[in-house]
Motif scaffolding. Structure first.
Motif: not given
Length: 599
Positions: A114-115, A129-131, A135-137, A139-147
């Motif tokens: 993983l990068p 992260r945006y590249r 993978i970033d999504l 991660r717990e915080e990023a996933h939580r924000r989208i949900m």
């Protein structure tokens, strides 16, 4: 084991519980974390829903394969659920009382190195992260924000339908509409030399829907604006909750929108304080005077006061000369008398850094006034100053002296800075206000002309009579904003639905009748066939999500955001990789400098 068992999973990774102990389960997901405890291997298996711990001891035939698995490989594990030993129970996980004994293992997809890690909270640069946003999504915080985004949009849609609004989609390929930013243009293949514009907002179409008799419209609308990124503004595209209503006054709009917005905040506040009804209201002029901005943060208790009269013809020459030349003086009262000298020097240095020239002050200690300005004012003026600023012993007044617009700006920035330094900003709260009575027109110093302050769609207060008989710079628009914690969440207006009033307003802003008809002929023609009075708003849904998610900027609440330079680093947009044949088909020829830069 049942022959009909699903090939990938019988349960989600969030499902196993103590009452499932002894059950054969099949789980699929990503290898979240592997821990080898000397002969016993523990593997956390993660899917969208949660995490389950899986275990294999030294006699397990799958152990050699499990030991070689790289993080984020996708696997299926089949096994029997058992209770964890009491000392290993993880109370922070819903599945923390149980673990799955690995009996069968299938590798569905092996991951490369993983990068950056998914597990843990290791900081990773935004571009990295945006590249690799996929993978970033994970991660717990990023996933939580989208949900959370999904849940908030669902809540908004339910609330709109409950308020009798109809969801109607409007076109994406359209014409330019003046919304205060640059358009994205799309060349037309069928009409060479002509261009569509992506909508900055569905403004004209939603008004046409009112002409069409739909009464209450809304949509979760994509909007496109070619502007630079800021914390509360994303480059490219964003979404707003767009709505319009017929046969309404400003009060009707407020009464409809307030419970919807406050309801969303209450639903997702997660223990934070949410303002209650009624929401505070300030005119545009009041907001600039008291807060120095039309986007006030009401969590800050400080209020700016006008003290110009104190310094007119006073002994403090700097301010006296400024007032004589048309400047005003604003005071920011606060309890800062006990602060060390470094506090005041630091604020003065900060003010110089932002171009304000400095930040003078007076400290009131009992009946005594101290500071670099106090000695230049006699007692009657100091008494007047105390009264105007409502200052008491222990209070400090900081001052901004400039032309009215700049004085508001500097005083507003100082109010925020002082509030931050003194720890006055109320934590864990959402404070709202309406800003009303915006100016219809303003003077453009560069163009030396009267222009619209915002857009031409608002009804001028006083209608045609005001346009004909009043100084344009004194006319107020039936326009309003809704603000939360210093962020504009909503902008709207009662619309100018009368063709003759619309054209007259355009004339004042420098557009003759022919230009008005050319730019807005479709809307004006529709109005001439019968149009109800109507009004509405555009709600910055992304900003609401950003605040509720406690995200540092808008980009973090999009699944696939552009970076601050407006680039999609993951897929490589925008791209210069367009074939000459495609450009020719569209009737486009690039200038040599553009071709050279692209290459």
């Amino acid at each position: 084991m049942s022959a009909s068992m699903h090939p990938y999973r019988t349960h989600r990774c969030s499902a196993p519980r103590a009452d499932h102990i002894g059950t054969t389960m099949r789980l699929s997901g990503w290898v979240h974390r592997v821990r080898d405890h000397g002969g016993v291997l523990f593997l956390d298996l993660r899917d969208h829903y949660g995490i389950t711990q899986c275990v294999a001891d030294q006699d397990n035939p799958n152990l050699p394969t499990l030991e070689k698995l790289k993080p984020e490989s996708v696997i299926t594990i089949t096994g029997t659920l058992q209770a964890r030993p009491p000392e290993t129970i993880n109370s922070s996980l819903p599945t923390g009382e149980v673990e799955l004994v690995v009996e069968q293992l299938a590798i569905l997809s092996e991951a490369d190195t993983l990068p950056f890690p998914v597990h843990g909270n290791e900081p990773v640069g935004e571009d990295m992260r945006y590249r690799h946003r996929y993978i970033d999504l994970r991660r717990e915080e990023a996933h939580r924000r989208i949900m959370l985004r999904t849940a908030i949009i669902d809540s908004a849609r339910r609330r709109m339908k409950a308020a009798d609004f109809n969801e109607i989609q409007t076109p994406i390929l359209t014409v330019s509409s003046p919304e205060g930013a640059r358009d994205y243009l799309v060349p037309s293949r069928l009409h060479p030399g002509s261009f569509y514009a992506l909508p900055q907002a569905p403004q004209i179409f939603k008004q046409l829907l009112m002409v069409s008799g739909f009464d209450r419209y809304f949509q979760i609308a994509p909007c496109f604006r070619d502007e630079d990124a800021r914390a509360d503004r994303a480059p490219g595209d964003f979404y707003q909750l767009d709505l319009e209503m017929s046969f309404v006054t400003q009060e009707d709009v407020f009464a409809t929108v307030e419970p919807i917005l406050l309801g969303i905040f209450e639903e997702f506040a997660a223990g934070r304080l949410v303002d209650s009804f009624p929401v505070a209201r300030f005119s545009f002029e009041q907001a600039l005077l008291q807060f120095g901005t039309d986007k006030p943060d009401l969590r800050n208790p400080l209020r700016i006061q006008d003290v110009t009269t104190v310094f007119a013809d006073s002994g403090f020459g700097l301010f006296a000369r400024g007032v004589a030349a048309g400047s005003v003086v604003r005071a920011i009262p606060c309890q800062a008398a006990s602060q060390p000298r470094s506090f005041f020097d630091g604020l003065n240095d900060w003010a110089r850094e932002i171009g304000a020239g400095g930040l003078g002050y007076i400290i009131f200690e009992g009946e005594e006034a101290k500071g670099p300005i106090a000695k230049h004012l006699d007692e009657p003026r100091l008494t007047q100053l105390r009264q105007l600023a409502e200052a008491a012993g222990g209070d400090t007044l900081f001052f901004a002296c400039a032309k009215e617009k700049d004085a508001a700006k500097w005083a507003g920035l100082a109010r925020t800075r002082i509030g931050d330094l003194l720890g006055l900003i109320e934590p864990n709260s959402f404070r709202f206000c309406w800003i009303t009575d915006y100016p219809m027109f303003e003077w453009d110093e560069d163009e030396k002309a009267v222009v619209f302050s915002h857009n031409p769609f608002s009804m001028p207060q006083g209608g045609m009579d005001a346009l004909v008989n009043n100084d344009p710079l004194t006319i107020k628009a039936s326009q309003y904003d809704f603000v939360c914690n210093g962020f504009e969440l909503l902008s709207g207006a009662i619309r100018n639905h009368l063709p003759e009033v619309f054209v007259k307003a355009m004339n004042i802003a420098g557009f003759d009748k022919d230009e008005a008809e050319r730019r807005f002929g479709g809307l004006l023609k529709a109005f001439r066939y019968g149009v109800p009075p109507h009004g509405g708003v555009g709600v910055g849904l992304d900003r609401i999500i950003m605040l509720l998610a406690d995200a540092p900027n808008l980009r973090e609440i999009y699944a696939f955001p552009l970076n601050q330079q407006g680039q999609d680093l993951m897929l490589g947009a925008p791209t210069a990789d367009v074939s000459p044949q495609h450009l020719k088909l569209l009737g486009i020829q690039l200038a040599p400098t553009v071709v050279k830069k692209a290459g």
